[in-house]
Write a protein that holds these residues in place. Sequence first.
Motif, short mmCIF file in Angstrom:
data_model
loop_
_atom_site.label_atom_id
_atom_site.label_comp_id
_atom_site.label_asym_id
_atom_site.label_seq_id
_atom_site.Cartn_x
_atom_site.Cartn_y
_atom_site.Cartn_z
N VAL A 1 0.72 -1.33 0.04
CA VAL A 1 0.41 0.10 -0.30
C VAL A 1 0.90 1.30 -0.13
CG1 VAL A 1 -1.70 1.54 1.32
CG2 VAL A 1 -1.58 -1.21 1.08
N PHE A 2 0.40 2.06 -1.18
CA PHE A 2 0.93 3.18 -1.16
C PHE A 2 0.38 4.35 -0.41
CE2 PHE A 2 4.23 0.69 -3.68
CZ PHE A 2 5.19 1.55 -3.79
N ASP A 3 0.80 5.77 0.36
CA ASP A 3 -0.59 6.71 0.87
C ASP A 3 0.06 8.22 0.26
OD1 ASP A 3 -1.96 5.58 2.03
OD2 ASP A 3 -0.31 5.21 3.46
N ILE A 4 -0.57 8.43 -0.97
CA ILE A 4 0.01 10.31 -1.57
C ILE A 4 -0.84 11.11 -0.66
CG2 ILE A 4 0.24 11.13 -3.73
CD1 ILE A 4 0.17 7.04 -4.21
N PRO A 5 -0.68 11.94 0.17
CA PRO A 5 -1.42 12.54 0.85
C PRO A 5 -1.99 14.16 -0.42
CG PRO A 5 0.91 13.22 1.42
CD PRO A 5 0.81 11.92 0.90
N PHE A 6 -2.73 15.12 -0.05
CA PHE A 6 -2.87 16.18 -0.66
C PHE A 6 -1.83 16.88 -0.47
CE2 PHE A 6 -5.22 19.14 -1.42
CZ PHE A 6 -5.52 20.21 -3.29
N GLU B 1 4.30 -5.09 -8.91
CA GLU B 1 3.19 -6.31 -9.64
C GLU B 1 3.99 -7.52 -10.55
OE1 GLU B 1 -1.03 -3.90 -9.44
OE2 GLU B 1 0.33 -3.39 -11.29
N ALA B 2 5.43 -6.75 -11.70
CA ALA B 2 5.84 -7.52 -12.85
C ALA B 2 7.30 -8.78 -11.93
CB ALA B 2 6.63 -6.29 -13.53
N GLY B 3 7.10 -8.07 -10.48
CA GLY B 3 8.51 -9.06 -9.72
C GLY B 3 8.19 -10.30 -10.20
N ARG B 4 9.02 -10.93 -10.11
CA ARG B 4 8.84 -12.80 -9.52
C ARG B 4 8.26 -13.24 -8.24
NH1 ARG B 4 15.01 -15.35 -8.38
NH2 ARG B 4 15.53 -13.46 -7.20
N ARG B 5 7.40 -12.34 -7.29
CA ARG B 5 6.33 -12.95 -6.21
C ARG B 5 6.18 -11.63 -6.35
NH1 ARG B 5 8.40 -14.09 -1.02
NH2 ARG B 5 6.61 -14.85 -0.85
N PRO B 6 5.16 -11.31 -7.55
CA PRO B 6 4.36 -10.70 -7.53
C PRO B 6 3.37 -10.19 -6.74
CG PRO B 6 3.77 -11.72 -9.00
CD PRO B 6 4.20 -11.96 -8.62
N ALA B 7 2.47 -8.73 -6.23
CA ALA B 7 1.88 -8.32 -5.58
C ALA B 7 0.76 -7.75 -5.51
CB ALA B 7 2.53 -8.35 -3.81
N ARG B 8 -0.19 -7.94 -4.76
CA ARG B 8 -1.63 -7.16 -5.30
C ARG B 8 -0.41 -4.65 -4.47
NH1 ARG B 8 -7.91 -5.92 -3.14
NH2 ARG B 8 -8.47 -4.13 -4.59
N VAL B 9 -1.32 -4.96 -5.78
CA VAL B 9 -1.13 -2.52 -5.34
C VAL B 9 -1.41 -2.32 -4.86
CG1 VAL B 9 1.13 -0.84 -5.59
CG2 VAL B 9 1.85 -3.50 -6.22
N VAL B 10 -1.77 -1.30 -3.74
CA VAL B 10 -2.95 -0.35 -3.66
C VAL B 10 -2.25 1.12 -3.55
CG1 VAL B 10 -4.85 0.50 -2.16
CG2 VAL B 10 -4.72 -1.94 -2.43
N LEU C 1 5.55 10.03 0.48
CA LEU C 1 4.97 8.99 0.02
C LEU C 1 5.93 7.54 0.61
CD1 LEU C 1 4.10 7.53 -1.87
CD2 LEU C 1 6.42 7.31 -2.59
N GLN C 2 4.94 7.18 1.83
CA GLN C 2 4.77 5.72 1.92
C GLN C 2 4.72 4.90 2.34
OE1 GLN C 2 1.88 6.64 5.77
NE2 GLN C 2 4.25 8.18 6.81
N LYS C 3 4.83 3.38 1.87
CA LYS C 3 4.73 2.67 1.70
C LYS C 3 4.83 1.76 2.61
CE LYS C 3 7.72 -0.95 -0.81
NZ LYS C 3 8.61 -1.70 -1.95
N ASN C 4 3.76 0.60 2.73
CA ASN C 4 3.48 0.10 3.79
C ASN C 4 3.81 0.95 5.26
OD1 ASN C 4 2.39 -2.11 2.18
ND2 ASN C 4 3.97 -3.49 2.86
N GLU C 5 3.11 2.23 5.49
CA GLU C 5 2.98 2.94 6.65
C GLU C 5 4.20 3.27 7.18
OE1 GLU C 5 0.62 1.37 10.12
OE2 GLU C 5 -1.84 1.40 8.27
N THR C 6 5.47 3.30 6.19
CA THR C 6 7.28 3.88 6.48
C THR C 6 6.90 4.52 5.33
OG1 THR C 6 6.59 1.45 7.70
CG2 THR C 6 9.87 2.74 6.62
N GLU C 7 8.34 5.68 5.37
CA GLU C 7 8.22 6.87 4.96
C GLU C 7 8.50 5.70 4.08
OE1 GLU C 7 11.09 10.38 4.52
OE2 GLU C 7 10.16 10.59 6.82
N PHE C 8 8.78 6.54 2.29
CA PHE C 8 9.75 5.53 1.46
C PHE C 8 10.40 6.30 0.57
CE2 PHE C 8 9.41 4.41 -3.31
CZ PHE C 8 9.96 2.97 -3.04
N GLY C 9 9.90 7.94 1.37
CA GLY C 9 10.31 9.24 -0.15
C GLY C 9 10.37 10.72 -0.28
#
Length: 75
Positions: free
Chosen positions: A3-8, A46-55, A18-26
């Motif tokens: 999960v990525f969070d993009i605030p207004f 999503e294109a990786g060897r072990r794809p995951a659902r991305v929100v 930008l947060q990824k899974n509730e941790t600062e990503f950038g």
Amino acid sequence: MVVFDIPFASVGPGLWLLQKNETEFGEFCSRDDALACALAEGQRIEAGRRPARVVLNIEGNDGHWRAFDTSIKPI
């Protein structure tokens, strides 16, 4: 699931977090840059060897958070 969070609103003049899974990503100079990074990283995951659902949780100017997939379609 990833999960990525993009605030207004920025956290400071010209600074969006930008947060990824509730941790600062950038830190970015614009909301558009943060969204572009989340999209690129989400598509890579999503294109990786072990794809995951991305929100992508994107906050609107009304304060409501909305969920999208990496093609920017509402979930």
